[in-house]
Structure formats: structure tokens, C-alpha cells
Scaffold this active site. Structure first.
Site, PDB file in Angstrom:
ATOM      1  N   ASP A  81       0.809  -1.213   0.000  1.00  0.00           N
ATOM      2  CA  ASP A  81       0.000   0.000   0.000  1.00  0.00           C
ATOM      3  C   ASP A  81       0.844   1.265   0.000  1.00  0.00           C
ATOM      4  O   ASP A  81       2.014   1.270   0.369  1.00  0.00           O
ATOM      5  CB  ASP A  81      -0.960   0.013   1.184  1.00  0.00           C
ATOM      6  CG  ASP A  81      -0.244  -0.115   2.524  1.00  0.00           C
ATOM      7  OD1 ASP A  81       0.742  -0.861   2.595  1.00  0.00           O
ATOM      8  OD2 ASP A  81      -0.669   0.531   3.501  1.00  0.00           O
ATOM      9  N   GLU A 139      -0.474  -1.941   5.224  1.00  0.00           N
ATOM     10  CA  GLU A 139       0.473  -1.790   6.333  1.00  0.00           C
ATOM     11  C   GLU A 139       0.367  -0.420   6.968  1.00  0.00           C
ATOM     12  O   GLU A 139       0.506  -0.268   8.179  1.00  0.00           O
ATOM     13  CB  GLU A 139       1.908  -2.027   5.828  1.00  0.00           C
ATOM     14  CG  GLU A 139       2.965  -2.090   6.911  1.00  0.00           C
ATOM     15  CD  GLU A 139       3.500  -0.733   7.338  1.00  0.00           C
ATOM     16  OE1 GLU A 139       4.032  -0.611   8.449  1.00  0.00           O
ATOM     17  OE2 GLU A 139       3.377   0.223   6.543  1.00  0.00           O
ATOM     18  N   GLU A 140       0.102   0.601   6.148  1.00  0.00           N
ATOM     19  CA  GLU A 140       0.008   1.965   6.666  1.00  0.00           C
ATOM     20  C   GLU A 140      -1.261   2.183   7.483  1.00  0.00           C
ATOM     21  O   GLU A 140      -1.392   3.184   8.171  1.00  0.00           O
ATOM     22  CB  GLU A 140       0.053   2.966   5.508  1.00  0.00           C
ATOM     23  CG  GLU A 140       1.339   2.941   4.687  1.00  0.00           C
ATOM     24  CD  GLU A 140       2.542   3.459   5.460  1.00  0.00           C
ATOM     25  OE1 GLU A 140       2.362   3.963   6.594  1.00  0.00           O
ATOM     26  OE2 GLU A 140       3.667   3.361   4.942  1.00  0.00           O
TER      27      GLU A 140
END
Length: 303
Positions: A81, A139-140
Site C-alpha cells: 500500500d 500496512e500503513e
């Protein structure tokens, strides 16, 4: 494979690795929206003849490389991402999606795992066991690792060891950094909503200025690190967003702060969480306002 042979294998596919990275960089997608990225990864794996599954935890992709010999299962992980930022690099391969940018290096992570997949697939006759390739979404935020684990990525076959990495501009090109103890900080987020009383900008005495209260809270939050945390314990409190108001001459009744907390110690993490809440609520109360604090624990310290 020996180290020199791996180096030679990477050199052979370097052009493809760069092309993969730049394609992904040009087409960034936010967490759980990585549909084009996942499709690109799946297409590349299919061309390499690698068994794979899509739609894992919404947009994740998992590939399997079966070695010619029995053995354990090793998982290699990359995140896909991007961030909600506008790219201003002027690069020929800059983001083509307004407001979305691979500023954290996940395009590089994905391209690197595809390169590793190609080399391992070419040499699977030398492999003992299975390599599981995990391309993780979000992940963010809001977090894609746990949903992938809940989707069964650690089983079938059972994973014996996991390996991941993160690009860094702080180290020389070609350097791999490995160390004992804490390597990357925990990452938490906080949101503070300040409720005051709005009014005319020319009559501030008739209001409870949410902007002024928010500014005071920001200043006091920085004092937590500088005056309450041991200087030998690294910690960061960053306010990354401050939203309030809609006109030049109106004092708004509400302000919102959002930020991140980074620590390398669980006790320091707990202290900062507690003090952010106490400071925000205390500063607001002193100014006749109210503060609502929400803190989310995301990722623990990487050790």
C-alpha cells in the site's frame, strides 16, 4: 546458491526489477484498495509459473514455491500500500494517481519480493522445503497483517520462520542492517477532539477558542518527551494534522488533532498514552473546553 551466484542472478533481472518498481510507483493504491497492484503481482507470479492465491484478506496475494527436496516453510513478506500524499518529485515515473504516493518504499518492497520470487523459482531444484511469498495490504493502516494471519496465511503449509525488511535512506546502498534488540519503534495513533464555544472573531471573550486550546495542547504534548521521558529512552509524539474553522472571522467551536506515537519501550509507550490523555483533558479543562482523546495501539516494537 552462493552469494556471488545470487548477485549474478539479480544482475540478470535488474531491468525487470526496476520496471516492476516503477510501474507500482506510478499506480499507487491505499490500504485494502490495492486491486491493480495485486493484479499486477498475480500476473507476474503467473508468468513465472508460481502457484498463487489472490483476495487474501481482501487484496493480499500469497504465492508458493515448492522446493525439490523436503524441508521447512519460510515466509517472505512485502507490503503493497501507499500513502495519501501528493508526489512532487517530478520523476518520469511519478505517481499518476492524484493524492496517493509511494513515499514509504512499499513499491520497492513489492518489486524486491517479485525479484526474489523469480530467482527462487529458477533455482527451486536446490530448495529444501517451501517458500511462501506474502504480499500484504494496508500496512500503513488500518493494518493488513492480522487479517492475513486470520485468513490462514501462517498455515497450509505451516510457516516455520518469517522474514521481512524495510527500505531506508539512512544507510548506504547495498547495506543490510541487522541488530539485536529494538530495531523499529512501535507505531500508535491518537485523535484529540476539542469542544469549545464558537463566536465572532472580534469578540473572543464571548467564546471558548478551540483553536487556541488545540495550540496549547500541541505545545504541552512536546513537553512530555522533553521533560517527562528519560533522555536515554527514544520517543516521538508528532501532531500531523490540525483541523478547525471555516472562515477568517469566526472562532470555531471545535478542533481536531491527529498524530502518531513512536517508542522503543513498552513502559514508555504506556506512560505516553496516559500522559497524552491527561495533558489534553487538563489543558482543555483549564480553558473551559473539553477534550476527547482516542488512542489506537497499532504495531509493537520490532525486536
Amino acid at each position: 546458491m552462493s552469494a556471488p551466484s545470487v548477485h549474478d542472478a539479480v544482475a540478470v533481472i535488474m531491468d525487470q526489477l526496476v520496471a516492476d518498481r516503477r510501474h507500482i510507483h506510478q499506480h499507487p493504491e491505499l490500504g485494502f484498495k490495492e486491486r491493480e497492484t495485486a493484479a499486477y503481482v498475480a500476473e507476474r507470479l503467473a508468468k513465472l509459473g508460481i502457484e498463487h492465491q489472490t483476495g487474501v484478506a481482501q487484496t493480499g496475494v500469497v504465492g508458493l514455491i515448492h522446493g525439490a527436496h523436503p524441508g521447512r516453510c519460510v515466509l517472505l513478506r512485502a507490503d503493497m500500500d501507499a500513502l495519501p500524499l501528493t508526489e512532487e518529485t517530478g520523476a518520469a515515473y511519478a505517481s499518476q494517481t492524484p493524492g496517493v504516493h509511494h513515499a514509504c518504499g512499499h513499491d520497492g518492497h513489492t518489486a524486491m519480493l517479485l525479484a526474489a520470487a523469480e530467482i527462487l523459482q529458477q533455482h527451486r531444484d536446490q530448495l529444501h522445503g517451501t517458500v511462501k511469498l506474502v504480499f500484504q495490504p494496508a500496512e500503513e493502516g488500518p493494518g493488513g497483517a492480522l487479517p492475513m494471519i486470520e485468513a490462514g496465511v501462517m498455515e497450509n503449509p505451516h510457516v516455520d520462520a518469517c522474514f521481512g525488511l524495510h527500505l531506508s535512506n539512512d544507510n548506504p546502498l547495498g547495506t543490510l542492517v541487522v541488530q539485536g534488540g529494538a530495531l523499529q519503534a512501535s507505531a500508535d495513533t491518537f485523535e484529540i477532539t476539542i469542544n469549545g464555544m464558537g463566536g465572532h472573531g472580534a469578540a473572543p471573550h464571548q467564546t471558548v477558542d478551540a483553536i487556541a486550546v488545540g495550540a496549547a495542547i500541541i505545545g504541552e504534548l512536546q513537553r512530555i518527551v522533553s521533560r517527562e521521558i528519560d533522555p536515554l529512552d527514544p520517543a516521538v509524539i508528532t501532531v500531523g494534522a490540525f483541523h478547525a474553522g471555516s472562515a477568517h472571522n469566526i472562532i470555531p467551536p471545535r478542533a481536531e488533532l491527529r498524530g502518531t506515537i513512536r517508542t522503543l519501550d513498552a513502559d514508555v509507550q504506556d506512560l505516553i498514552h496516559r500522559r497524552i490523555r491527561e495533558v489534553a483533558e487538563g489543558v482543555a479543562a483549564a480553558a473551559r473546553a473539553k477534550a476527547e482523546v482516542h488512542i489506537a495501539r497499532l504495531y509493537p516494537v520490532t525486536v
